[in-house]
Design a protein around this motif. Structure first.
Motif, PDB file in Angstrom:
ATOM      1  N   TRP A   1       0.616  -5.191  -4.963  1.00  0.00           N
ATOM      2  CA  TRP A   1       1.451  -3.884  -4.945  1.00  0.00           C
ATOM      3  C   TRP A   1       2.745  -4.300  -4.224  1.00  0.00           C
ATOM      4  O   TRP A   1       2.666  -4.557  -2.877  1.00  0.00           O
ATOM      5  CB  TRP A   1       0.909  -2.670  -4.378  1.00  0.00           C
ATOM      6  CG  TRP A   1       1.654  -1.468  -4.523  1.00  0.00           C
ATOM      7  CD1 TRP A   1       2.794  -1.234  -5.304  1.00  0.00           C
ATOM      8  CD2 TRP A   1       1.497  -0.263  -3.657  1.00  0.00           C
ATOM      9  NE1 TRP A   1       3.481   0.306  -4.976  1.00  0.00           N
ATOM     10  CE2 TRP A   1       2.424   0.801  -4.315  1.00  0.00           C
ATOM     11  CE3 TRP A   1       0.338   0.078  -2.655  1.00  0.00           C
ATOM     12  CZ2 TRP A   1       2.462   1.945  -3.610  1.00  0.00           C
ATOM     13  CZ3 TRP A   1       0.662   1.260  -2.183  1.00  0.00           C
ATOM     14  CH2 TRP A   1       1.782   2.154  -2.768  1.00  0.00           C
ATOM     15  N   THR A   2       4.059  -4.378  -4.864  1.00  0.00           N
ATOM     16  CA  THR A   2       4.985  -5.155  -4.015  1.00  0.00           C
ATOM     17  C   THR A   2       6.004  -4.210  -3.616  1.00  0.00           C
ATOM     18  O   THR A   2       6.548  -3.342  -4.395  1.00  0.00           O
ATOM     19  CB  THR A   2       5.617  -6.312  -5.230  1.00  0.00           C
ATOM     20  OG1 THR A   2       4.857  -6.990  -5.702  1.00  0.00           O
ATOM     21  CG2 THR A   2       7.011  -6.843  -4.584  1.00  0.00           C
TER      22      THR A   2
ATOM     23  N   GLU B   1       8.067   1.777   1.873  1.00  0.00           N
ATOM     24  CA  GLU B   1       7.285   0.417   1.959  1.00  0.00           C
ATOM     25  C   GLU B   1       6.058   0.252   2.304  1.00  0.00           C
ATOM     26  O   GLU B   1       5.212  -0.854   2.084  1.00  0.00           O
ATOM     27  CB  GLU B   1       8.171  -0.571   2.910  1.00  0.00           C
ATOM     28  CG  GLU B   1       9.921  -0.703   2.565  1.00  0.00           C
ATOM     29  CD  GLU B   1      10.497   0.379   3.325  1.00  0.00           C
ATOM     30  OE1 GLU B   1      11.508  -0.139   3.928  1.00  0.00           O
ATOM     31  OE2 GLU B   1      10.248   1.340   3.580  1.00  0.00           O
ATOM     32  N   HIS B   2       5.400   1.227   3.115  1.00  0.00           N
ATOM     33  CA  HIS B   2       4.117   1.121   3.745  1.00  0.00           C
ATOM     34  C   HIS B   2       3.093   2.119   3.271  1.00  0.00           C
ATOM     35  O   HIS B   2       3.378   3.238   2.722  1.00  0.00           O
ATOM     36  CB  HIS B   2       4.084   1.292   5.238  1.00  0.00           C
ATOM     37  CG  HIS B   2       5.204   0.321   5.908  1.00  0.00           C
ATOM     38  ND1 HIS B   2       4.804  -0.856   6.038  1.00  0.00           N
ATOM     39  CD2 HIS B   2       6.389   0.569   6.529  1.00  0.00           C
ATOM     40  CE1 HIS B   2       5.568  -1.665   6.614  1.00  0.00           C
ATOM     41  NE2 HIS B   2       6.726  -0.640   6.928  1.00  0.00           N
ATOM     42  N   SER B   3       1.976   1.660   2.863  1.00  0.00           N
ATOM     43  CA  SER B   3       0.880   2.564   2.472  1.00  0.00           C
ATOM     44  C   SER B   3      -0.440   1.930   3.282  1.00  0.00           C
ATOM     45  O   SER B   3      -0.931   0.898   2.997  1.00  0.00           O
ATOM     46  CB  SER B   3       0.515   2.230   1.033  1.00  0.00           C
ATOM     47  OG  SER B   3      -0.775   2.857   0.690  1.00  0.00           O
ATOM     48  N   GLU B   4      -0.657   2.811   4.412  1.00  0.00           N
ATOM     49  CA  GLU B   4      -1.836   2.382   5.034  1.00  0.00           C
ATOM     50  C   GLU B   4      -3.229   2.217   4.497  1.00  0.00           C
ATOM     51  O   GLU B   4      -3.789   1.266   4.568  1.00  0.00           O
ATOM     52  CB  GLU B   4      -1.971   3.483   6.158  1.00  0.00           C
ATOM     53  CG  GLU B   4      -1.021   3.543   7.345  1.00  0.00           C
ATOM     54  CD  GLU B   4      -1.288   4.540   8.465  1.00  0.00           C
ATOM     55  OE1 GLU B   4      -2.510   5.011   8.473  1.00  0.00           O
ATOM     56  OE2 GLU B   4      -0.578   4.880   9.277  1.00  0.00           O
TER      57      GLU B   4
ATOM     58  N   GLU C   1      -2.839  -1.312   2.477  1.00  0.00           N
ATOM     59  CA  GLU C   1      -2.757  -2.192   3.373  1.00  0.00           C
ATOM     60  C   GLU C   1      -3.945  -2.579   4.131  1.00  0.00           C
ATOM     61  O   GLU C   1      -4.081  -3.847   4.457  1.00  0.00           O
ATOM     62  CB  GLU C   1      -1.653  -1.973   4.361  1.00  0.00           C
ATOM     63  CG  GLU C   1      -0.195  -1.922   3.888  1.00  0.00           C
ATOM     64  CD  GLU C   1       0.804  -1.315   4.709  1.00  0.00           C
ATOM     65  OE1 GLU C   1       0.666  -1.035   5.841  1.00  0.00           O
ATOM     66  OE2 GLU C   1       2.170  -1.400   4.340  1.00  0.00           O
ATOM     67  N   ARG C   2      -4.858  -1.707   4.285  1.00  0.00           N
ATOM     68  CA  ARG C   2      -6.099  -1.842   5.090  1.00  0.00           C
ATOM     69  C   ARG C   2      -6.977  -2.974   4.192  1.00  0.00           C
ATOM     70  O   ARG C   2      -7.933  -3.748   4.652  1.00  0.00           O
ATOM     71  CB  ARG C   2      -6.989  -0.732   5.334  1.00  0.00           C
ATOM     72  CG  ARG C   2      -6.506   0.095   6.421  1.00  0.00           C
ATOM     73  CD  ARG C   2      -7.504   1.188   6.973  1.00  0.00           C
ATOM     74  NE  ARG C   2      -7.660   2.151   5.694  1.00  0.00           N
ATOM     75  CZ  ARG C   2      -7.182   3.422   5.641  1.00  0.00           C
ATOM     76  NH1 ARG C   2      -6.330   3.630   6.376  1.00  0.00           N
ATOM     77  NH2 ARG C   2      -7.392   4.115   4.448  1.00  0.00           N
ATOM     78  N   THR C   3      -6.830  -2.957   2.795  1.00  0.00           N
ATOM     79  CA  THR C   3      -7.472  -3.614   1.963  1.00  0.00           C
ATOM     80  C   THR C   3      -7.102  -5.195   1.830  1.00  0.00           C
ATOM     81  O   THR C   3      -7.558  -5.974   1.550  1.00  0.00           O
ATOM     82  CB  THR C   3      -7.586  -3.430   0.607  1.00  0.00           C
ATOM     83  OG1 THR C   3      -6.402  -3.264  -0.280  1.00  0.00           O
ATOM     84  CG2 THR C   3      -8.044  -1.688   0.525  1.00  0.00           C
TER      85      THR C   3
ATOM     86  N   ARG D   1      -2.796  -7.590   6.032  1.00  0.00           N
ATOM     87  CA  ARG D   1      -2.497  -6.187   6.380  1.00  0.00           C
ATOM     88  C   ARG D   1      -0.984  -5.803   6.124  1.00  0.00           C
ATOM     89  O   ARG D   1      -0.281  -5.070   7.042  1.00  0.00           O
ATOM     90  CB  ARG D   1      -2.919  -5.995   8.029  1.00  0.00           C
ATOM     91  CG  ARG D   1      -4.350  -6.269   8.007  1.00  0.00           C
ATOM     92  CD  ARG D   1      -5.187  -5.089   7.548  1.00  0.00           C
ATOM     93  NE  ARG D   1      -6.464  -5.245   8.054  1.00  0.00           N
ATOM     94  CZ  ARG D   1      -7.453  -5.834   7.515  1.00  0.00           C
ATOM     95  NH1 ARG D   1      -7.051  -6.663   6.571  1.00  0.00           N
ATOM     96  NH2 ARG D   1      -8.808  -5.924   8.210  1.00  0.00           N
ATOM     97  N   ARG D   2      -0.594  -6.034   4.815  1.00  0.00           N
ATOM     98  CA  ARG D   2       0.693  -5.669   4.571  1.00  0.00           C
ATOM     99  C   ARG D   2       1.049  -5.810   3.130  1.00  0.00           C
ATOM    100  O   ARG D   2       0.229  -6.534   2.472  1.00  0.00           O
ATOM    101  CB  ARG D   2       1.754  -6.178   5.376  1.00  0.00           C
ATOM    102  CG  ARG D   2       1.833  -7.992   4.838  1.00  0.00           C
ATOM    103  CD  ARG D   2       3.039  -8.488   5.792  1.00  0.00           C
ATOM    104  NE  ARG D   2       3.231  -9.822   5.497  1.00  0.00           N
ATOM    105  CZ  ARG D   2       3.958 -10.483   4.390  1.00  0.00           C
ATOM    106  NH1 ARG D   2       4.431  -9.517   3.513  1.00  0.00           N
ATOM    107  NH2 ARG D   2       3.989 -11.691   4.321  1.00  0.00           N
ATOM    108  N   ARG D   3       1.760  -5.076   2.668  1.00  0.00           N
ATOM    109  CA  ARG D   3       2.475  -5.306   1.201  1.00  0.00           C
ATOM    110  C   ARG D   3       3.451  -6.551   1.174  1.00  0.00           C
ATOM    111  O   ARG D   3       4.180  -6.678   2.052  1.00  0.00           O
ATOM    112  CB  ARG D   3       3.028  -3.871   0.634  1.00  0.00           C
ATOM    113  CG  ARG D   3       2.270  -2.822   0.490  1.00  0.00           C
ATOM    114  CD  ARG D   3       2.803  -1.677   0.037  1.00  0.00           C
ATOM    115  NE  ARG D   3       3.522  -1.674  -1.132  1.00  0.00           N
ATOM    116  CZ  ARG D   3       4.433  -0.888  -1.612  1.00  0.00           C
ATOM    117  NH1 ARG D   3       4.835   0.284  -0.946  1.00  0.00           N
ATOM    118  NH2 ARG D   3       5.220  -1.158  -2.642  1.00  0.00           N
TER     119      ARG D   3
END
Length: 254
Positions: free
Chosen positions: A191-192, A203-206, A209-211, A215-217
């Motif tokens: 997921w870019t 830009e962020h989805s906790e 990103e946890r998966t 730990r980031r996109r």
């Protein structure tokens, strides 16, 4: 210093007016390639991208076609022969959007649509441009796949079906044309983060990103960097690969 050098190369980027397509086109241009900007409907965005690439000192040519139609792709080939030149790098990035719902709810037309714009895009591009690559004794085909093809999550069925079909065609094609020093590889983003995300502060989805082990996109530029690598001589002995660019979110096993 080792650098990606695409000088004297010509790259066709399908769906070049899209969020990821624009970054791929710019990145290949910055690496030295001239760019064929394919678009389906957004002529204005294509012309804007053409100006950007020309400002980088590269040649650019815009062209419209329906990649799901062999007739349209062959007409595109004829126009390129007459007005520009044929590519020796093809980045199959065009994608069709639709609503993601469960298998029971998904229209059968969505499966046909995804087949036409993923599987047939590769088939049509190969029929149109591989003969020229064979004559030139080399070339690159790079298909944009997805991490979803390995995840198989609910509501992804039409998308996954198309991308898995693309994967099969790419692997077979790699074996069929490898003797001509033509490589066929796939880049599979997670997921870019796109320019739209930056503009909308999304830009962020906790939860997502946890998966991800990192730990980031990932960013659109990070995807484009891998495309540029696979287009270059640095990747001359890589073919038939499915390369996740997902921060470790999917890991093909041996």
């Amino acid at each position: 210093m080792i650098a990606i050098d695409l000088t004297n190369q010509t790259a066709l980027v399908t769906g070049a007016t899209g969020e990821l397509g624009r970054v791929i086109a710019r990145t290949l241009a910055r690496s030295g390639a001239d760019i064929i900007i394919h678009y389906y409907s957004n002529k204005e965005k294509a012309n804007q991208l053409k100006q950007e690439i020309e400002q980088l000192g590269r040649k650019a040519f815009t062209i419209q076609a329906d990649m799901s139609s062999l007739e349209a792709v062959l007409a595109m080939k004829s126009e390129l022969i007459e007005a520009f030149r044929l590519p020796n790098i093809v980045v199959a990035n065009a994608v069709s959007q639709y609503q993601w719902v469960s298998v029971l709810e998904q229209s059968t037309n969505d499966y046909v649509n995804q087949f036409n714009t993923t599987v047939l895009q590769i088939v049509h591009a190969a029929k149109a441009f591989v003969p020229h690559m064979i004559e030139q004794r080399g070339g690159r085909i790079i298909a944009i796949n997805t991490e979803c093809a390995m995840q198989n999550f609910p509501t992804q069925s039409a998308y996954v079906a198309g991308k898995r079909g693309m994967d099969g065609v790419c692997r077979v094609l790699a074996k069929e044309i490898g003797e001509h020093q033509i490589t066929v590889n796939q880049v599979a983003p997670g997921w870019t983060i796109s320019e739209r995300d930056r503009q909308n502060n999304t830009e962020h989805s906790e939860e997502y990103e946890r998966t991800v082990p990192l730990r980031r996109r990932g960013t659109d530029q990070e995807i484009a960097n891998v495309v540029a690598f696979l287009a270059s001589d640095l990747a001359s002995f890589i073919t038939g690969a499915y390369v996740p660019v997902s921060g470790g979110n999917v890991m093909p096993s041996i």
